[in-house]
Design a protein around this motif. Sequence first.
Motif, PDB file in Angstrom:
ATOM      1  N   VAL A  46       0.872  -1.177   0.000  1.00 37.52           N
ATOM      2  CA  VAL A  46       0.000   0.000   0.000  1.00 37.52           C
ATOM      3  C   VAL A  46       0.906   1.222   0.000  1.00 37.52           C
ATOM      4  N   GLY A  67      -2.985  -0.992  -2.949  1.00 37.77           N
ATOM      5  CA  GLY A  67      -3.779   0.164  -2.541  1.00 37.77           C
ATOM      6  C   GLY A  67      -3.024   1.465  -2.709  1.00 37.77           C
ATOM      7  N   VAL A  83      -7.599   3.924  -0.771  1.00 39.04           N
ATOM      8  CA  VAL A  83      -7.643   3.854   0.692  1.00 39.04           C
ATOM      9  C   VAL A  83      -7.832   5.231   1.314  1.00 39.04           C
ATOM     10  N   LEU A  97      -6.673  -4.677   3.105  1.00 38.39           N
ATOM     11  CA  LEU A  97      -5.835  -5.160   1.999  1.00 38.39           C
ATOM     12  C   LEU A  97      -4.718  -6.082   2.481  1.00 38.39           C
TER      13      LEU A  97
END
Length: 665
Positions: A46, A67, A83, A97
């Motif tokens: 992420v 993400g 996100v 995630l």
Amino acid sequence: MKIIKMVLLVLVFLYLPMGSAFSFSVKFVDDKNDPFVLSQSPSRVVSLVPAISEIIFKLGVQDALKGITYHSNFPGASGKAIVGGFFGPSVTAINELNPDLIFISSLHTEVKTYFKDKDVLLIELNTTSVLDGINTISLLGQIFDKQEQARVIRSQIDEQIDLITKKLSRIEPDQKLRVMRFMGRDQMMSPGNDSFQNDLIRMSGGIPPDFDKKGAIVSVTKDEWMHFNPQVIYGCGKDNEIEQQILTQPGWKDVDAVKNKRIYYFPCDLTCRAATNTGYFIQWLASSIYGQQFALKENLIFEPKIIASKSISPDFECIETIRVDDTHILDFVNKSLVIDLKSPMAIVSTLEGRREGIRTIVNHYTPPQNWMIDHGHGIDFIRRRIATALNKNPDHTSVLITGANMDNLAVKTALFKDLKVGAFVTAGVKSNAMRMGKSKGHYYEPGTINIILVTNMRLSPRAMTRAIVTATEAKTAALLDMDIRTSYDDGAFRATGTGTDNVLVLEGTGPLLDHTGGHTKLGEMMARVVYEGVKAAVLKQNSLDAERNIFLRLKERGISIYEVISLEKDCDCAQGKSRFAGEVEELLLDPKYSGFLQMALSISDDYQKGLIKDLSSFEAFSRNIATDICRCDMDELKPMVQKDLPHVIIMGLNALLNGTHYRNK
């Protein structure tokens, strides 16, 4: 959890030979100064830092990126989970995630706290210089085992910066200009002394201000402003609000940059990031500052000529070759779609009219680095210069010009029995998209949809001119179906095109056809390839498709959740405006609520056009949505939107704001 500090990572890489590798064992130090080894490439990443997301895509390891924030908008990013925003990401959305690595900045204290006891690696990346940004590319190349790709990216940046360094060396020191990046909304602000943004100014040959203040963004007083007296100023995004509100006032308007109208705007993903496009932006900024000097013959580095060529398909009987040629024009790389014909023939062009005896058709991409240098030259002069660089006779060459990169060319074909139609389309819609009959073209900025139509039949003069109508209607249908917004009036309308679109139709060879309207098979095929081509080209150039997220749709309409929130007596949100805005943004990560707001945007368009008269059903629906959010009775919604927006959009936003507010009670 381990947190890696960027300042420590840079020290590791400064002492690595360029060709070294770790056989995938990379040594790091965490925030406690303890060493550890990353033994395998992360697979569930992420990134809360848009610049890092951009580099990951450029390295070709985007499959590992699960993400991103809604600030990341580039080709391929639309398929990634959102996100939240950079300033207020949702820890819940991140956790869902199941990441093994999260890229953060120093601002993400809540994320650090939430993941403190979880089995996830956090890497904190804070860029305060251009060198930091470049070193980050090498760092990520090591982390993802893409060292060679990282070296290629760095080499490209080095070449771009080196060219500007050479060109600036031919400008006398007393000709260097004072340049400032201006920011803010209600007050004048700028990057602090330790910001990479002032690095960008220096590397572009400008003299940045020294207000003896550090930080990513600092306030600027009128006295400081007037004492520095910037000769060139630039911003991005909504920084133009400063121009309208502050730079019209005494003192603020009395500096050289304002008096000489040397105020420029660039994309935010260039001005606000030090990543893979750093060299590109330095070239653009330097050319904007020193365009006149760069254009002088004695200051040119390269001869105008073809430096690379790539053949493309498809083939048509009347065409000898189709390719994209890279050329040096005024020292910068231009790109041209070049279609050489087997024999001279006629074309009809909305830029040039009808011309006979054409041997070559060109759709030419003029890069931003050339825009200020070209300023003041007529179209005929520019066309002839392009043809000369391509080794073509200008008298037998038809040229379209665009600010859309030929790397983003869309080629679409259609076949039916013995009929074949092709469309070559480039499209940029972010700067001057318009709705004809509504928008007023107050200014011109590059942003163009160019369409070249080719068939394996010979078209009569009537068929050629009618094909322009067919192509234009198909282009407009594509833009409407994608909900492309106007660049004017805060995106109030769906766009029908840009202010500089052009269509070129080739006469062709073969059996003669006299009709290209919608009731003909040929017209239907032309419309289809144009429709598909426009959608594909807009996606490539501007990363826009019909499925883009609600945050982008709001941004296109000039709407920021933070800016619309009213914190008057009816909204005593204890946690403050920023926290409240973050909660609303997190709400919009839920498809139920983002779908509701998307519905409001769509209804608003039809209500504005008078196609919907009664909003009582939507008003009731809005109350139900607010009730669903707060889990309480909502007989009446209080006004909580402070910005002047279309009525239906206010209703939709008000439902979300009321629901979130009373949920916190």
